[in-house]
Design an enzyme around this catalytic site. Structure first.
Site, short mmCIF file in Angstrom:
data_model
loop_
_atom_site.label_atom_id
_atom_site.label_comp_id
_atom_site.label_asym_id
_atom_site.label_seq_id
_atom_site.Cartn_x
_atom_site.Cartn_y
_atom_site.Cartn_z
N GLU A 79 -5.12 -9.45 -12.44
CA GLU A 79 -4.25 -8.28 -12.27
C GLU A 79 -2.89 -8.56 -12.92
O GLU A 79 -1.91 -7.89 -12.64
CB GLU A 79 -4.10 -7.89 -10.80
CG GLU A 79 -3.55 -8.95 -9.88
CD GLU A 79 -3.39 -8.47 -8.44
OE1 GLU A 79 -2.62 -7.52 -8.24
OE2 GLU A 79 -4.03 -9.05 -7.54
N CYS A 111 -6.74 -8.20 -6.30
CA CYS A 111 -7.25 -9.56 -6.07
C CYS A 111 -8.78 -9.59 -6.00
O CYS A 111 -9.38 -10.66 -5.81
CB CYS A 111 -6.67 -10.13 -4.78
SG CYS A 111 -4.88 -10.08 -4.76
N HIS A 233 -9.79 -14.38 1.15
CA HIS A 233 -8.70 -14.17 0.20
C HIS A 233 -7.41 -14.52 0.95
O HIS A 233 -7.18 -14.02 2.05
CB HIS A 233 -8.66 -12.71 -0.28
CG HIS A 233 -7.36 -12.38 -0.93
ND1 HIS A 233 -6.89 -13.08 -2.02
CD2 HIS A 233 -6.39 -11.46 -0.64
CE1 HIS A 233 -5.71 -12.60 -2.38
NE2 HIS A 233 -5.38 -11.62 -1.55
#
Ligand code: CAA
Length: 394
Positions: A79, A111, A233
């Protein structure tokens, strides 16, 4: 057919900032950063590293000539794109000396991009069992000096080699995903830094975990007791815990203790690096595999991927015979320990040292950076990379 993660490579730039030092400079109680957010250091990125050079540095540590000739697809999750048109995957094909007969593309959703890439790679291997796919997760997380997100910045890349009969983890076919249009974190094409609604983003992360975990459990019948570990994450090391703990409350103490202990092992590297967006989940996996003494062949690991905006996915895999022999603890320990600690003033100077929008040539070869691949400069608006031994790529 068994398809999964054959190899994992990791790179982070050779500079870091201590979070206590940053807290002191920002007039914040250090425990807020080290305990409340759960970060010890953050990786700092010099102008000589971008998503392409970091990805090349991560990949070159793990690829053999045999791997290189088997790779026929590069999927680059990021990103922090460097070009609205040309994909970072194409630069990487050249830098790594991969065959021209590869399919190369960049994949974006915050993400989540590298998880999307990983799932697409599985399909490609299913159709082409002798191929290997190079999946990249490479990002620079910058929120701005003195911003709310500043203590969660970071930079780094994870390279994932996907193949049939993998050496590390076989991936299960079942996955569970959830998409909803929310504005918790986004970066318009004109903005250098993201817009973020911090508290709301935490709530969305937790909501998405509940959604995909519940769905996955219903689909597969697998429950927390069936997992040796869960990887999340990790925008900062406390985030996954906020999502996991409320759902773990019903479990017996042994299951809770096991998953919480593995969670901590899966945050060791992330605490020292900060958020690397697409790569954070996979850095947590590397951290878990290289720091846990409690994992064995056949153990099931669950993965929660979250990309603001937002997409969430839960998927699982199992450790395969001999996985311990294909880890790189020493290399990664050295990479993290040998970083140069900068002062806040040096960090702020490095932060401001950015690529200029100009027709003039820019030369970065005087900036110190011992990494194998680096961005050497910009000429005619084209990025020029170099490798140790001064090989220049354009
Ligand atoms: N000692 C110990 N703990 C302390 C403390 C002290 N002296 N002072 C504060 N804390 C604790 C707080 O109690 C809080 O803990 P809990 O969350 O468990 O309640 C924690 O430190 C953080 O404090 P605040 O909530 O007051 O901190 P903040 O207002 O500065 O915001 C943040 C924190 C929202 C994470 C902010 O840094 C931010 O916006 N970060 C970027 C966005 C982000 O990472 N969102 C995560 C979900 S979105 C996602 O995952 C995608 C992505 O990668 C961006």
């Amino acid at each position: 057919m068994i398809i999964g993660i054959d190899k994992l490579g990791f790179y982070t730039p050779p500079y870091a900032l201590d979070m206590e030092t940053l807290a002191e400079a920002r007039g914040v109680e250090p425990a807020k950063y080290t305990i409340g957010i759960g970060q010890t250091q953050m990786a700092l990125v010099p102008i000589t590293q971008d998503i392409v050079s970091m990805a090349a540095n991560a990949a070159q540590t793990m690829l053999t000539e045999e791997d290189k000739s088997a790779i026929d697809m590069i999927l680059f999750g990021t990103e922090t794109g460097i070009d609205h048109s040309k994909s970072a995957a194409v630069y990487l094909q050249n830098l790594l000396g991969l065959s021209n007969r590869v399919r190369a593309a960049e994949i974006k959703h915050a993400c989540y991009g590298a998880t999307a890439a990983l799932q697409l790679a599985k399909g490609h291997i299913m159709l082409n069992p002798d191929s290997k796919v190079l999946v990249i997760a490479s990002d620079i997380a910058k929120y701005g000096l003195n911003s709310g997100g500043e203590p969660t910045q970071g930079a780094g890349a994870v390279a994932i080699l996907v193949s049939a009969n993998p050496k590390l983890i076989s991936l299960d076919n079942a996955t569970s995903f959830f998409t909803d249009d929310v504005m918790d974190f986004w970066r318009p094409t004109y903005a250098a830094y993201p817009y973020v609604d911090g508290k709301y983003s935490n709530e969305q992360y937790i909501r998405f975990f509940e959604q995909v975990w519940t769905d996955y459990k219903e689909k597969t019948g697998l429950d927390f007791k069936d997992y040796a570990a869960l990887c999340f994450h990790l925008p900062y090391s406390k985030m996954g815990l906020k999502a996991l703990k409320p759902l773990l409350e019903e479990e017996d103490a042994a299951v809770q203790d096991r998953l919480l202990a593995r969670y901590q092992e899966g945050t060791i590297y992330n605490r020292l690096v900060g958020n690397i967006y697409t790569g954070s989940l996979f850095l947590s996996l590397i951290s878990l595999l290289e720091n846990s003494q409690s994992l064995s062949v056949g153990d099931r690991i669950g993965f929660f991927s979250y990309g603001s905006g937002a997409v969430g996915e839960f998927f699982s895999g199992q450790l395969v015979e001999g996985f311990q022999e294909h880890l790189n603890q020493e290399m990664h320990k050295d990479l993290l320990e040998q970083r140069q600690a900068l002062s806040v003033e040096e960090y702020e100077t490095m932060f401001a040292d950015t690529i200029q929008v100009t027709d003039q040539e820019q030369d970065f070869t005087d900036r110190p950076d011992s990494s194998h691949f680096r961005l050497a400069g910009i000429k005619d608006h084209k990025r020029l990379y170099s490798a140790s031994g001064n090989k220049l790529f354009k």
